[in-house]
Write an enzyme that holds these catalytic residues in place. Structure first.
Site, PDB file in Angstrom:
ATOM      1  N   HIS A  23      -0.060   6.723   6.805  1.00  0.00           N
ATOM      2  CA  HIS A  23      -0.481   6.543   5.204  1.00  0.00           C
ATOM      3  C   HIS A  23       0.307   7.713   4.439  1.00  0.00           C
ATOM      4  O   HIS A  23       0.106   7.450   3.165  1.00  0.00           O
ATOM      5  CB  HIS A  23      -1.718   6.061   5.112  1.00  0.00           C
ATOM      6  CG  HIS A  23      -1.792   4.977   3.823  1.00  0.00           C
ATOM      7  ND1 HIS A  23      -1.192   4.166   3.655  1.00  0.00           N
ATOM      8  CD2 HIS A  23      -3.052   4.469   3.042  1.00  0.00           C
ATOM      9  CE1 HIS A  23      -1.576   2.925   2.841  1.00  0.00           C
ATOM     10  NE2 HIS A  23      -2.821   3.582   2.509  1.00  0.00           N
ATOM     11  N   ASN A  67      -4.776   3.827  -3.279  1.00  0.00           N
ATOM     12  CA  ASN A  67      -4.768   2.763  -3.898  1.00  0.00           C
ATOM     13  C   ASN A  67      -5.243   3.070  -5.447  1.00  0.00           C
ATOM     14  O   ASN A  67      -4.997   1.801  -6.407  1.00  0.00           O
ATOM     15  CB  ASN A  67      -6.113   1.949  -3.649  1.00  0.00           C
ATOM     16  CG  ASN A  67      -5.738   1.521  -2.289  1.00  0.00           C
ATOM     17  OD1 ASN A  67      -4.736   1.749  -1.403  1.00  0.00           O
ATOM     18  ND2 ASN A  67      -6.769   1.057  -1.462  1.00  0.00           N
ATOM     19  N   ASP A  92       4.453   4.810   2.771  1.00  0.00           N
ATOM     20  CA  ASP A  92       4.639   4.148   4.090  1.00  0.00           C
ATOM     21  C   ASP A  92       5.059   2.480   3.937  1.00  0.00           C
ATOM     22  O   ASP A  92       4.540   2.192   3.002  1.00  0.00           O
ATOM     23  CB  ASP A  92       3.377   4.433   4.893  1.00  0.00           C
ATOM     24  CG  ASP A  92       2.304   3.614   4.203  1.00  0.00           C
ATOM     25  OD1 ASP A  92       2.044   4.172   2.987  1.00  0.00           O
ATOM     26  OD2 ASP A  92       1.443   3.048   4.716  1.00  0.00           O
ATOM     27  N   ASN A 113      -1.097  -1.270  -1.530  1.00  0.00           N
ATOM     28  CA  ASN A 113      -1.952  -1.186  -2.627  1.00  0.00           C
ATOM     29  C   ASN A 113      -1.557  -0.052  -3.526  1.00  0.00           C
ATOM     30  O   ASN A 113      -1.731  -0.069  -4.775  1.00  0.00           O
ATOM     31  CB  ASN A 113      -3.332  -1.189  -2.385  1.00  0.00           C
ATOM     32  CG  ASN A 113      -3.751  -2.291  -1.648  1.00  0.00           C
ATOM     33  OD1 ASN A 113      -3.449  -3.395  -2.037  1.00  0.00           O
ATOM     34  ND2 ASN A 113      -4.776  -2.299  -0.743  1.00  0.00           N
TER      35      ASN A 113
END
Length: 177
Positions: A23, A67, A92, A113
């Site tokens: 991530h 997010n 990613d 997100n």
């Protein structure tokens, strides 16, 4: 050449526990660009980001969680008067094979997100996405758990090459503006 700089934002999560995870590959790209230009990040308080400013290029890492990336992206774009077409979001991508990079303008968020947050904050999908492939989770593993795990030992060998390829794409994109 555009008057506004190219704004490259690497998405990731702050904190030591996320370093080296799939991530945070956007942060790794931002670090690679900083290293290539012998630059150090400083804090841009209005946007809650770490940023480097180079001629024609801004590179940033939001200090918020993935997010919630939209607000810092919007704050930087507004502060530096960068239109969405001058923004590159590095993230990613589960849909791309590991070690694969792709730069494209517009498109959907594919369930990401961080991209959803950026799209909502900018109120458009017309920004650039620099997708760094991390592959699909094995078996029935939850994708959210997969991206928050470190790369495997085998995958780690390809990460620096993928990040360098992504940085090359950014620099080529900057030259073509």
């Amino acid at each position: 050449m555009n008057d506004s700089p190219l704004l490259v934002i690497g998405l990731g999560n702050p904190g030591a526990k996320y370093v080296g995870t799939r991530h945070n590959i956007g942060f790794e790209l931002a670090d690679e660009l900083a290293s290539r230009h012998h630059a150090r990040f400083s804090v841009h308080k209005r946007s809650n980001t770490e940023i480097i400013q180079l001629p024609g290029l801004l590179v940033a890492k939001p200090r918020s969680f993935m997010n919630l990336s939209g607000a810092p992206v919007r704050a930087l774009a507004d502060f530096f008067s960068v239109p969405p077409s001058g923004i590159v979001i590095a993230h990613d991508d589960l849909e791309l094979d590991p070690d694969t990079v792709r730069l494209r303008s517009g498109g959907g968020d594919h369930g990401h997100n961080g991209l959803k947050s950026v799209t909502a904050a900018l109120r458009t999908r017309d920004y650039w996405r620099l997708s760094l492939g991390v592959g699909r989770p094995p078996g029935r593993m939850d994708p959210a758990s997969f991206v928050l795990r470190p790369f495997s030992r085998q995958e780690q060998a390809g990460v620096p090459i993928m990040v360098a390829d992504a940085a090359d794409l950014v620099e080529e994109h900057l030259r073509r503006r």
